[in-house]
Design an enzyme around this catalytic site. Structure first.
Site, short mmCIF file in Angstrom:
data_model
loop_
_atom_site.label_atom_id
_atom_site.label_comp_id
_atom_site.label_asym_id
_atom_site.label_seq_id
_atom_site.Cartn_x
_atom_site.Cartn_y
_atom_site.Cartn_z
N CYS A 1 5.84 -0.05 7.77
CA CYS A 1 5.34 0.99 6.75
C CYS A 1 6.87 1.77 6.49
CB CYS A 1 5.13 2.31 8.24
SG CYS A 1 4.84 3.79 7.18
N LEU A 2 6.65 1.59 4.70
CA LEU A 2 7.80 1.65 3.77
C LEU A 2 8.21 3.31 4.31
CD1 LEU A 2 5.69 1.51 0.55
CD2 LEU A 2 7.41 -0.06 1.54
N HIS B 1 -4.29 0.99 7.79
CA HIS B 1 -3.63 1.25 7.76
C HIS B 1 -2.66 2.99 6.69
CE1 HIS B 1 1.54 1.32 8.00
NE2 HIS B 1 1.21 1.62 6.97
N GLU B 2 -3.31 2.72 5.71
CA GLU B 2 -4.06 3.76 5.06
C GLU B 2 -4.38 4.85 5.13
OE1 GLU B 2 -0.64 3.58 2.85
OE2 GLU B 2 -0.47 1.25 3.31
N GLY C 1 1.01 -1.27 -0.32
CA GLY C 1 0.15 -0.71 -0.32
C GLY C 1 0.98 1.22 -0.21
N GLN D 1 2.64 10.01 1.78
CA GLN D 1 4.42 9.36 1.60
C GLN D 1 4.60 9.61 0.67
OE1 GLN D 1 2.11 5.13 2.33
NE2 GLN D 1 3.84 5.42 3.94
N HIS E 1 -2.67 7.34 7.40
CA HIS E 1 -1.92 7.83 6.37
C HIS E 1 -2.85 9.51 6.05
CE1 HIS E 1 2.49 6.26 7.05
NE2 HIS E 1 1.75 5.00 6.18
O1 K1U Z 1 2.16 3.07 4.19
C1 K1U Z 1 2.73 1.36 3.55
O2 K1U Z 1 3.89 2.44 4.27
C2 K1U Z 1 2.59 0.15 2.72
C3 K1U Z 1 2.76 -0.57 3.87
C4 K1U Z 1 1.50 -1.28 4.36
C5 K1U Z 1 1.14 -2.30 5.58
C6 K1U Z 1 1.81 -3.78 5.19
C7 K1U Z 1 1.20 -5.07 6.49
C8 K1U Z 1 0.32 -4.26 7.26
C9 K1U Z 1 0.41 -3.03 7.02
C10 K1U Z 1 0.29 -2.22 5.76
C11 K1U Z 1 3.87 -1.87 3.51
O3 K1U Z 1 3.62 -2.05 2.58
S1 K1U Z 1 5.66 -1.89 4.55
C12 K1U Z 1 5.85 -3.48 3.26
C13 K1U Z 1 5.04 -4.40 3.93
O4 K1U Z 1 4.25 -5.55 4.33
C14 K1U Z 1 5.23 -5.96 2.23
C15 K1U Z 1 6.67 -5.89 1.38
C16 K1U Z 1 6.51 -6.86 0.83
C17 K1U Z 1 5.62 -7.36 0.27
C18 K1U Z 1 4.26 -7.47 1.18
C19 K1U Z 1 4.52 -6.79 2.67
ZN ZN Z 2 2.97 3.40 6.30
#
Ligand code: K1U
Ligand code: ZN
Length: 175
Positions: A92-93, A134-135, A46, A51, A138
């Protein structure tokens, strides 16, 4: 199409309440495509507009293995569908390398608009429910560590600072 830099915590652009989208034009479609490219490249499941430094209410999500089920939510509004809560380890990225368990409603209804401004609804559970909550956080200036106790949040942000110091040291060594 472009891969955009991801705003890193604790940048103040992650703490703002974002503005509703009112114009559904080609610029919005280009921004959504760039956000999707940025999410897939990271990689993540996401990404929310703040972001990438844009204070507008738009998020992209793709939880599929094949990365071919992109969903764009403009002006999303969430309603919990149950009092049951689920605990999931979130990342979270904007806080790379930090993973913590967060409790949230296990099923939610999302009411949103698509890129043409057409309203739609979606019932979400499992990872989709976690991700959309989560999104939308943000968009309201909240990051997942804001759900933790003060002690856990301090530990998580200290770990992030330590990781960044180490990365900077390694980058200097290699230069
Ligand atoms: O909003 C963001 O920073 C994105 C975030 C979303 C998220 C992940 C896990 C739980 C809740 C919300 C991410 O994508 S973090 C990276 C991640 O979890 C992931 C990366 C590659 C494959 C699968 C997951
Ligand atoms: Zn995030």
């Amino acid at each position: 199409m472009a891969i955009l830099p991801i705003v890193q915590y604790p940048d103040s652009r992650l703490s703002r309440v974002c503005e509703p989208v009112t114009e559904f034009n080609e610029d919005l479609k280009t921004l959504a495509a760039d956000m999707a490219d940025t999410m897939y490249d990271a990689p993540g499941v996401g990404l929310a507009a703040p972001q990438i430094g844009r204070c507008i209410r738009m998020v992209v999500v793709d939880i599929s293995e094949e990365k071919n089920q992109l969903k764009v939510f403009v002006n999303p509004v969430l309603t919990p569908l149950t009092e049951e809560a689920t605990t999931c380890e979130e990342g979270c990225l904007s806080l790379p390398g930090i993973y913590e368990k967060v409790e949230r409603p296990s099923r939610v209804l999302v009411k949103a608009q698509d890129l043409d401004g057409q309203p739609f609804e979606m019932e979400c559970d499992e990872l989709m429910a976690v991700c959309i909550q989560h999104e939308v956080d943000h968009l309201n200036g909240k990051v997942f560590v804001d759900h933790l106790s003060q002690l856990k949040k301090s530990r998580a942000t200290a770990k992030l600072a330590k990781r960044r110091k180490e990365e900077a040291r390694n980058a200097k060594k290699q230069a």
